[in-house]
Motif scaffolding. Structure first.
Motif, short mmCIF file in Angstrom:
data_model
loop_
_atom_site.label_atom_id
_atom_site.label_comp_id
_atom_site.label_asym_id
_atom_site.label_seq_id
_atom_site.Cartn_x
_atom_site.Cartn_y
_atom_site.Cartn_z
N GLU A 1 -41.58 -5.17 25.29
CA GLU A 1 -40.54 -4.38 24.54
C GLU A 1 -39.70 -5.32 23.48
N VAL A 2 -39.49 -6.51 24.19
CA VAL A 2 -38.72 -7.35 23.20
C VAL A 2 -39.52 -8.07 22.09
N ARG A 3 -40.70 -8.17 22.36
CA ARG A 3 -41.72 -8.60 21.39
C ARG A 3 -41.92 -7.42 20.07
N ARG A 4 -41.91 -6.20 20.77
CA ARG A 4 -42.07 -4.75 19.77
C ARG A 4 -40.77 -4.93 18.82
N VAL A 5 -39.57 -4.95 19.30
CA VAL A 5 -38.31 -5.12 18.49
C VAL A 5 -38.62 -6.29 17.54
N ALA A 6 -38.81 -7.43 18.13
CA ALA A 6 -38.89 -8.76 17.13
C ALA A 6 -39.90 -8.51 15.84
N ASP A 7 -40.96 -7.69 16.25
CA ASP A 7 -42.03 -7.32 15.45
C ASP A 7 -41.29 -6.37 14.40
N THR A 8 -40.52 -5.46 14.80
CA THR A 8 -39.98 -4.49 13.60
C THR A 8 -38.81 -5.19 12.95
N LEU A 9 -38.15 -5.90 13.40
CA LEU A 9 -37.34 -6.99 12.47
C LEU A 9 -37.96 -7.75 11.69
N ARG A 10 -39.19 -8.37 12.07
CA ARG A 10 -40.04 -9.21 11.07
C ARG A 10 -40.46 -8.43 10.12
N SER A 11 -40.78 -7.12 10.30
CA SER A 11 -41.23 -6.49 9.18
C SER A 11 -40.16 -5.99 8.04
N GLY A 12 -38.99 -6.24 8.41
CA GLY A 12 -37.88 -6.03 7.69
C GLY A 12 -37.05 -4.84 7.70
N GLU A 13 -37.18 -4.28 9.02
CA GLU A 13 -36.42 -2.97 9.29
C GLU A 13 -34.98 -3.26 9.93
N VAL A 14 -34.08 -2.53 10.00
CA VAL A 14 -32.85 -2.64 10.75
C VAL A 14 -33.03 -1.94 12.04
N VAL A 15 -32.32 -2.55 12.98
CA VAL A 15 -32.35 -2.01 14.21
C VAL A 15 -30.77 -2.22 14.57
N ILE A 16 -30.30 -1.23 15.82
CA ILE A 16 -28.99 -1.24 16.13
C ILE A 16 -29.34 -1.76 17.93
N LEU A 17 -28.67 -2.79 18.06
CA LEU A 17 -28.62 -3.67 19.39
C LEU A 17 -27.51 -3.79 20.18
N PRO A 18 -27.52 -4.06 21.48
CA PRO A 18 -26.31 -4.20 22.22
C PRO A 18 -26.01 -5.85 22.06
N THR A 19 -24.50 -6.08 22.06
CA THR A 19 -24.10 -7.35 21.99
C THR A 19 -22.96 -7.39 23.38
N ASP A 20 -22.37 -8.35 23.51
CA ASP A 20 -21.46 -8.46 24.58
C ASP A 20 -20.10 -7.56 24.34
N THR A 21 -20.29 -6.86 23.14
CA THR A 21 -19.00 -6.23 22.44
C THR A 21 -19.48 -4.97 22.29
N LEU A 22 -19.23 -4.51 20.99
CA LEU A 22 -19.72 -3.25 20.57
C LEU A 22 -21.18 -3.34 20.13
N TYR A 23 -21.93 -2.22 20.07
CA TYR A 23 -23.56 -2.42 19.50
C TYR A 23 -23.16 -2.65 17.99
N ALA A 24 -24.36 -3.21 17.53
CA ALA A 24 -24.28 -3.45 16.22
C ALA A 24 -25.60 -3.36 15.45
N PHE A 25 -25.48 -3.18 13.88
CA PHE A 25 -26.58 -3.13 13.05
C PHE A 25 -27.07 -4.49 12.82
N ALA A 26 -28.17 -4.55 13.07
CA ALA A 26 -28.99 -6.21 12.84
C ALA A 26 -30.15 -5.94 11.94
N ALA A 27 -30.48 -7.15 11.27
CA ALA A 27 -31.78 -7.34 10.52
C ALA A 27 -32.23 -8.87 10.54
N SER A 28 -33.12 -9.23 10.57
CA SER A 28 -33.64 -10.38 10.19
C SER A 28 -33.33 -11.28 8.90
N MET A 29 -32.61 -12.38 8.98
CA MET A 29 -32.07 -13.18 7.91
C MET A 29 -32.97 -13.32 6.73
#
Length: 206
Positions: free
Chosen positions: A14-42
């Motif tokens: 599943e980690v690889r699936r998320v990474a592939d999604t980010l690699r393709s240029g998509e936005v995901v929402i993921l957990p941190t150690d505080t609030l959830y965050a919008f995230a994208a590959s730089m």
């Protein structure tokens, strides 16, 4: 789409699936150690611009954080620091802190703050660090709490099901890592000395 991952043992498939999604240029929402965050590959400027729209930022005023898997990775993106500052980062990371650092030349200008700084985070979340490691580069991120909703119901930014109800149609994935902490990160400005500019979950005795 919701993808369930467990912090004590993130499923590598599943980690690889998320990474592939980010690699393709998509936005995901993921957990941190505080609030959830919008995230994208730089690597994907358009995805980072979409985060600004989701957050309610004006593009020229957007303030992002760079999520890294380790202090070693993070150090590639900020300028040389003194021994005391490095010791502070080493002591606090991974952890619920955002350190404002002078950005290195490797950080694209559109990800920097107006004074050529960048917020650096190494969250204490095995899920997010595993995703970053699999991706092979930092994520550009900001919390899912939209501008102007600081007084909203906190569960809207800590419960992955509620987050999915609101944003699921506008992002590729919501990574369910369980209920998040209600407090934001503590922000420490290290660009000119060391100063706490927002007290959040993390505690530092300066």
């Amino acid at each position: 789409m919701i993808v369930k991952l467990y912090n004590d043992n993130p499923n590598i498939r599943e980690v690889r699936r998320v990474a592939d999604t980010l690699r393709s240029g998509e936005v995901v929402i993921l957990p941190t150690d505080t609030l959830y965050a919008f995230a994208a590959s730089m690597e994907h400027k358009k995805a980072v611009e979409e985060i600004a729209l989701l957050k309610g930022f004006k593009l020229k005023q957007a303030k992002y954080s760079m999520l890294c898997s380790s202090l070693s990775q993070a150090s590639e993106f900020f300028r040389t620091i003194d021994r005391d500052t490095f010791a502070l980062l080493k002591q606090c990371l991974p952890g619920p802190f955002t350190f404002i650092m002078e950005a290195a030349g490797s950080v694209p200008r559109n990800f920097q703050h107006q004074n050529h700084t960048i917020g650096i985070r190494v969250p204490d979340s095995a899920i997010t660090r595993a995703i970053i490691e699999e991706l092979g580069m930092p994520l550009i991120a900001t919390s899912v709490r939209p501008i102007g909703e600081e007084d909203g119901e906190i569960e809207n930014y800590t419960d992955p099901d509620l987050i999915h109800d609101r944003f699921g149609s506008r992002v590729a994935m919501v990574i369910d890592g369980g209920l998040a902490d209600a407090d934001p990160s503590t922000v420490v400005d290290c660009s000119d000395g060391i100063e706490i500019i927002r007290q959040g979950k993390g505690v530092i005795d300066l």
